[in-house]
Scaffold this motif. Structure first.
Motif, short mmCIF file in Angstrom:
data_model
loop_
_atom_site.label_atom_id
_atom_site.label_comp_id
_atom_site.label_asym_id
_atom_site.label_seq_id
_atom_site.Cartn_x
_atom_site.Cartn_y
_atom_site.Cartn_z
N VAL A 5 -62.00 30.65 -27.58
CA VAL A 5 -61.20 31.66 -28.42
C VAL A 5 -59.70 30.94 -28.47
CG1 VAL A 5 -60.28 33.84 -28.57
CG2 VAL A 5 -62.58 33.64 -27.73
N PRO A 6 -59.12 30.94 -29.34
CA PRO A 6 -57.62 30.49 -29.49
C PRO A 6 -56.71 31.39 -28.73
CG PRO A 6 -58.69 30.11 -31.66
CD PRO A 6 -59.49 30.88 -30.92
N GLY A 7 -55.75 30.88 -28.02
CA GLY A 7 -54.98 31.57 -27.24
C GLY A 7 -55.47 32.37 -25.95
N THR A 8 -56.44 31.92 -25.14
CA THR A 8 -56.84 32.25 -24.14
C THR A 8 -55.63 32.49 -22.94
OG1 THR A 8 -59.10 31.30 -24.55
CG2 THR A 8 -58.72 32.08 -22.40
N THR A 9 -55.09 31.53 -22.83
CA THR A 9 -53.67 31.69 -21.91
C THR A 9 -52.79 32.42 -22.34
OG1 THR A 9 -54.66 29.75 -20.78
CG2 THR A 9 -52.73 30.54 -20.15
N LEU A 10 -52.29 33.61 -21.75
CA LEU A 10 -51.29 34.46 -22.26
C LEU A 10 -50.03 34.11 -21.59
CD1 LEU A 10 -53.21 37.74 -22.40
CD2 LEU A 10 -52.69 36.17 -24.31
N GLY A 11 -49.96 33.51 -20.40
CA GLY A 11 -48.51 33.23 -19.58
C GLY A 11 -48.60 32.04 -18.69
N ILE A 12 -47.63 31.56 -18.16
CA ILE A 12 -47.76 30.42 -17.26
C ILE A 12 -48.27 30.78 -16.19
CG2 ILE A 12 -46.12 28.90 -16.00
CD1 ILE A 12 -44.03 29.54 -18.08
N VAL A 13 -49.36 30.07 -15.77
CA VAL A 13 -50.21 29.95 -14.57
C VAL A 13 -49.92 28.83 -13.86
CG1 VAL A 13 -52.47 30.45 -13.69
CG2 VAL A 13 -51.83 31.34 -16.07
N ARG A 14 -49.56 29.39 -12.52
CA ARG A 14 -49.31 28.19 -11.24
C ARG A 14 -50.62 27.94 -10.40
NH1 ARG A 14 -44.93 30.03 -8.51
NH2 ARG A 14 -46.44 31.14 -6.88
N VAL A 15 -51.16 26.98 -10.94
CA VAL A 15 -52.56 26.67 -10.15
C VAL A 15 -52.34 25.79 -8.86
CG1 VAL A 15 -54.78 25.26 -10.62
CG2 VAL A 15 -53.26 25.85 -12.52
N GLU A 16 -53.24 26.67 -7.88
CA GLU A 16 -53.08 26.58 -6.48
C GLU A 16 -54.39 25.39 -6.25
OE1 GLU A 16 -50.45 27.17 -4.89
OE2 GLU A 16 -49.75 28.74 -6.11
N GLY A 17 -54.01 24.62 -5.17
CA GLY A 17 -55.17 23.87 -4.68
C GLY A 17 -55.41 22.56 -5.06
N ILE A 18 -54.71 22.13 -6.23
CA ILE A 18 -55.15 20.75 -6.87
C ILE A 18 -54.04 19.39 -6.53
CG2 ILE A 18 -55.13 19.40 -8.99
CD1 ILE A 18 -56.45 21.86 -10.26
N LEU A 19 -52.93 19.95 -6.36
CA LEU A 19 -51.95 18.78 -5.95
C LEU A 19 -51.52 18.91 -4.54
CD1 LEU A 19 -49.48 18.92 -9.00
CD2 LEU A 19 -51.52 17.48 -8.74
N PRO A 20 -51.23 17.91 -3.92
CA PRO A 20 -50.93 18.00 -2.30
C PRO A 20 -49.48 18.22 -2.27
CG PRO A 20 -51.21 15.61 -3.18
CD PRO A 20 -51.52 16.40 -4.16
N GLY A 21 -49.12 18.75 -0.82
CA GLY A 21 -47.79 18.89 -0.31
C GLY A 21 -47.24 20.05 -1.35
N GLN A 22 -45.85 19.85 -1.85
CA GLN A 22 -45.38 20.95 -2.26
C GLN A 22 -45.13 20.77 -3.91
OE1 GLN A 22 -41.09 21.36 -0.87
NE2 GLN A 22 -42.01 21.53 1.15
N ALA A 23 -45.99 19.77 -4.27
CA ALA A 23 -46.16 19.61 -5.92
C ALA A 23 -47.04 20.78 -6.50
CB ALA A 23 -46.92 18.38 -6.17
N LYS A 24 -46.41 21.03 -7.80
CA LYS A 24 -46.97 22.11 -8.29
C LYS A 24 -47.68 21.76 -9.83
CE LYS A 24 -43.39 25.05 -6.43
NZ LYS A 24 -42.18 25.77 -6.80
N LEU A 25 -48.82 22.59 -9.96
CA LEU A 25 -49.15 22.32 -11.42
C LEU A 25 -49.33 23.61 -12.13
CD1 LEU A 25 -51.14 20.69 -13.35
CD2 LEU A 25 -53.03 21.31 -12.05
N PHE A 26 -49.06 23.61 -13.44
CA PHE A 26 -48.72 24.82 -14.21
C PHE A 26 -49.57 24.55 -15.63
CE2 PHE A 26 -44.80 24.32 -12.02
CZ PHE A 26 -44.69 25.75 -11.33
N ASP A 27 -50.35 25.52 -15.90
CA ASP A 27 -51.02 25.82 -17.10
C ASP A 27 -50.15 26.72 -18.13
OD1 ASP A 27 -52.75 25.52 -19.21
OD2 ASP A 27 -54.05 27.31 -18.42
N THR A 28 -50.01 26.14 -19.18
CA THR A 28 -49.15 26.79 -20.28
C THR A 28 -49.78 27.59 -21.39
OG1 THR A 28 -48.84 24.93 -21.68
CG2 THR A 28 -47.11 25.69 -19.63
N PRO A 29 -49.40 28.39 -21.84
CA PRO A 29 -50.03 28.92 -23.00
C PRO A 29 -50.28 28.01 -24.39
CG PRO A 29 -48.32 30.80 -22.33
CD PRO A 29 -48.27 29.51 -21.41
#
Length: 610
Positions: free
Chosen positions: A381-405
Motif C-alpha cells: 500500500v503506498p504511504g505505509t510509513t507515516l513518520g520518521i521511525v528510529r530503528v533499534e538494534g541494527i547498527l552498533p554503538g551510537q549509530a542510528k538508522l531512520f526510516d522515512t515516509p
C-alpha cells in the motif's frame, strides 16, 4: 463490589441474574475483613424489585462501597489537543513509546477517529497461560517423576533454582517476549492488508521531507550522514528520488570544498540500493544491469555514489553485504537515512536487515540474536510509513538508522488508482515478456492505462515487448479502431480502470510523440516507460515514429533497454487470455444475451397487422 441481599429467603443474587447460590448464613463471613458491615460514610442504597413466582415481592439492596461524592458529577474537562505531526522520533528527547514502531505516527488512546489511535492489551500472556486455565485437570499419562515444567519444554537451571508448582525450588520463570504495541492502522495492515480508516490519514499534515530530513542530510556539521537511496528495480525511473539525489550531490560538492579549505564539511555518503531484483528475469546479466543502473542514476542527479547494492528483501539476496557496508560507512556515531518513493520497499528492506542481524549477524551491539530489533509495518500500500521511525538494534554503538515516509511522486500513475486497481498494477511475480510483431497502423493497449501507436516505419514491422504486471490485460489491433476501444472496452475488458465511471475520473487522455531508431532485430534497442506501470521494449532495424497515449500528467521517458531480449512466442491480435478479460467477456456476453432475449420477447408480444 456489589452485593445483593434478599429479605426473606436470605439468598444472594448476582448482578447478571444467574442461578441462586447457597443460603446466606452470615453476612460477615462473606465480606472481606477490610470491608466494614456499616461503612462510613453511609453507603449509597439503590432499590430494585425482583418478581419471584413462588414468593411475594422482595426487595434487593445493593450496597456500594464508593462514597457519594458530589465532585464526581462535574463534567470532565476536554482532553488537550493532540499534536498531529509526522516528525516521528528522530530526536532523542522524544520517548520511543510515544511513537508507533511500525509507521512512525505519534500514538494516542483517547480519540479512535484520529491518527495514531491504539488500545493497550488488557493482560500479558505468559508462556504457560494455557496450562494455568486447566491446572485442575490431571492427564492419564502423567507420571509423578516428571515435573510439569519439564513436560512443557522448560529445562530447569540447576545453578539458579526457582519455585516449583508446589512452592519448592525449581527452574526460574521464563518470561515471554513482549511485543511492542502498534497503532490500529498498523495492526489492520499487518493482519488484514488494508487501512482501517483511510479518512484519518487525511488529517495528518503533508510530510515536508526537505525541511525535516533534507536539512540534516546537507548539514556541514554534526554526525556523519549515510543516505540509502532505495529504488524499485521494476520501476526505476518512477521511483528514483531525483530531487533528493540532486540536493545531496550539491551538498557533497559544497562541503567537500569546505573540507579541503580546512573548514567544517560533513560529506554525506550515498549508497544506491536497488530492491525487488527477484522480480527481474534470472537471465539478466548482473554486470550489464549494474552499468545500466549507474548510468540511469547519474542521469537522475546522483553524481557521487559510494556503492551500489542489489537486494531482494523477500529472498534475502544481498542483505548481508549491504548491512556490513552500511555499518562500515556509518561508523560508531553516524546517522543512516533510508530515502525513497512510496512503495519502493524501504520498510521491507529494513526488516530484512533486522532479520539478518537478529539471526547472528555482525550488527547491533555484537550480541547477535540477543539484540532486540524493531519491526516496521510493510504492506503493498503506498504511504505505509507515516513518520520518521528510529530503528533499534541494527547498527552498533551510537549509530542510528531512520526510516522515512515515502516520497510522493505525482507523476506515477499508481497515485491515481484505487486499492483494487493498484493490486492489478502491482508486480509481485517475476516479469514475463509478452511480444507482438506488428506493422504500421497498429496499436497495443496495456489495460486502460497506456497505448502505443506505430504511426510510421522505415521497415516492414517492429517487435514490441510489454513488461508489466501479468494481471494487466493487453490488446493489439488497428489504430483506426482505437477510439472505439475507449468507449466500448475501457473499464470492462481493459482494466484498470475498474468500471466505466473511473475512466472519466482518471483524467484527460493525451498523446506524446517519440522518434526512435535501432540497429538489431534480435534485441530491443530502446524502452518507453511509464512511471508506476511498466514499459514497452522496441526491437527494430531502422527508424520509427510512435505515439504514446496515457493520462495527462503521467511521466513517460525514453531510455536504454533494461531487458534487451524478447519472448520467443508472439502474442496474437485481440485480447490476451487472462482471468480479468474472461470475467469481463462473460459479463458483457451475459448482458448482451439478456438484452437480445428481452428484445425478442418484446417482438413476440407486439400485435401482427395483416
Amino acid at each position: 463490589m456489589m452485593i445483593g441481599i434478599v429479605g426473606r429467603s436470605r439468598t444472594i443474587f448476582s448482578a447478571s441474574k444467574s442461578k441462586l447460590k447457597q443460603p446466606l448464613l452470615s453476612l460477615s463471613l462473606l465480606l472481606p475483613q477490610s470491608f466494614p458491615v456499616s461503612p462510613q460514610p453511609k453507603p449509597h442504597i439503590n432499590t430494585q424489585h425482583h418478581q419471584n413466582p413462588t414468593a411475594s415481592t422482595t426487595t434487593i439492596f445493593f450496597f456500594s462501597t464508593k462514597p457519594n461524592n458530589s465532585n464526581n458529577n462535574r463534567p470532565a474537562s476536554p482532553p488537550p489537543p493532540l499534536p498531529l505531526t509526522r516528525d516521528g522520533n528522530y530526536d532523542d528527547a522524544t520517548p520511543p513509546s510515544s511513537v508507533c514502531p511500525g509507521c512512525g505516527v505519534h500514538m494516542q488512546n483517547t480519540h479512535p477517529t484520529l491518527p495514531g489511535f491504539f488500545s493497550q492489551p488488557s493482560s500479558v500472556k505468559g508462556p504457560d497461560y494455557k496450562s494455568s486455565a486447566t491446572h485442575h485437570l490431571v492427564p492419564i499419562s502423567s507420571v509423578p517423576e516428571f515435573s510439569s515444567s519439564l513436560k512443557r519444554g522448560l529445562v530447569p537451571d540447576l545453578d539458579n533454582p526457582g519455585p516449583t508448582d508446589d512452592g519448592s525450588s525449581s527452574s526460574p520463570t521464563l518470561k515471554a517476549p513482549q511485543k511492542p504495541v502498534v497503532c490500529a492502522r498498523c495492526h489492520s495492515l499487518r493482519h488484514y492488508g488494508k487501512v482501517k480508516d483511510p479518512g484519518a490519514e487525511n488529517l495528518l499534515p503533508e510530510f515536508d521531507f526537505f525541511h525535516t530530513v533534507g536539512r540534516r542530510l546537507v548539514s556541514a556539521s554534526g554526525a556523519r550522514s549515510v543516505v540509502l537511496l532505495v529504488v524499485d528495480a521494476v520501476d526505476f525511473d518512477g521511483s528514483f528520488p531525483r530531487k533528493v539525489a540532486r540536493m545531496v550531490t550539491d551538498a557533497i560538492d559544497e562541503n567537500y570544498r569546505a573540507w579541503k579549505e580546512g573548514r567544517s564539511g560533513n560529506v554525506a555518503r550515498v549508497v544506491l540500493v536497488v530492491t525487488k531484483i527477484d522480480l527481474l528475469p534470472t537471465s539478466l546479466s548482473p554486470t550489464a544491469f549494474e552499468h545500466w543502473v549507474r548510468r540511469r542514476a547519474r542521469e537522475g542527479g546522483a553524481g557521487v555514489i559510494k556503492g551500489v547494492h542489489f537486494v531482494s528483501s523477500v529472498k534475502d539476496w544481498g542483505v548481508k553485504d549491504l548491512v556490513e557496508d552500511v555499518i562500515a560507512l556509518a561508523g560508531p556515531r553516524g546517522n543512516v537515512w533510508a530515502v525513497g518513493a512510496q512503495n519502493a520497499g524501504k520498510s521491507t528492506l529494513i526488516n530484512a536487515m533486522g532479520r539478518w542481524v537478529g539471526e547472528g549477524g555482525s550488527g547491533g551491539d555484537g550480541a547477535g540474536g540477543e539484540k532486540v530489533v524493531s519491526y516496521l509495518t510493510e504492506a503493498p500500500v503506498p504511504g505505509t510509513t507515516l513518520g520518521i521511525v528510529r530503528v533499534e538494534g541494527i547498527l552498533p554503538g551510537q549509530a542510528k538508522l531512520f526510516d522515512t515516509p515515502g516520497l510522493l511522486n505525482p507523476l506515477q500513475i499508481t497515485t491515481r488508482l484505487t486499492r483494487e486497481e493498484q493490486r492489478l498494477v502491482h508486480i509481485s511475480k517475476e516479469l514475463k515478456p509478452r511480444t507482438y510483431r506488428i506493422k504500421e497502423g497498429h496499436s497495443v493497449h496495456i489495460g486502460g492505462l497506456m497505448r502505443l501507436d506505430v504511426e510510421e516505419l522505415s521497415v516492414e514491422s517492429i517487435y514490441v515487448t510489454v513488461w508489466a504486471s501479468p494481471y494487466l490485460p493487453l490488446h493489439m489491433g488497428k489504430t483506426e479502431n482505437a477510439s472505439t476501444m475507449v468507449q466500448d472496452h475501457f473499464g470492462r475488458q481493459l482494466q484498470p480502470p475498474i468500471g466505466e465511471k473511473r475512466v472519466q475520473e482518471l483524467g484527460k487522455w493525451w498523446r506524446q510523440e517519440f522518434h526512435v531508431s535501432g540497429n538489431s532485430w534480435d534485441l530491443s534497442s530502446v524502452d518507453i516507460a511509464a512511471a508506476g506501470l511498466g514499459w514497452f521494449a522496441l526491437g527494430l532495424k531502422g527508424e520509427a515514429v510512435l505515439g504514446v497515449w496515457t493520462y495527462e500528467g503521467v511521466d513517460v521517458v525514453v531510455r536504454d533497454p533494461l531487458i534487451p531480449f524478447r519472448s520467443r512466442t508472439f502474442e496474437v491480435a485481440g485480447f490476451t487470455v487472462s482471468k480479468i478479460v474472461s470475467k469481463a467477456d462473460q459479463s458483457l456476453n451475459k448482458s448482451q444475451h439478456q438484452g437480445e432475449k428481452k428484445k425478442k420477447q418484446s417482438n413476440q408480444n407486439e400485435p401482427v397487422l395483416c
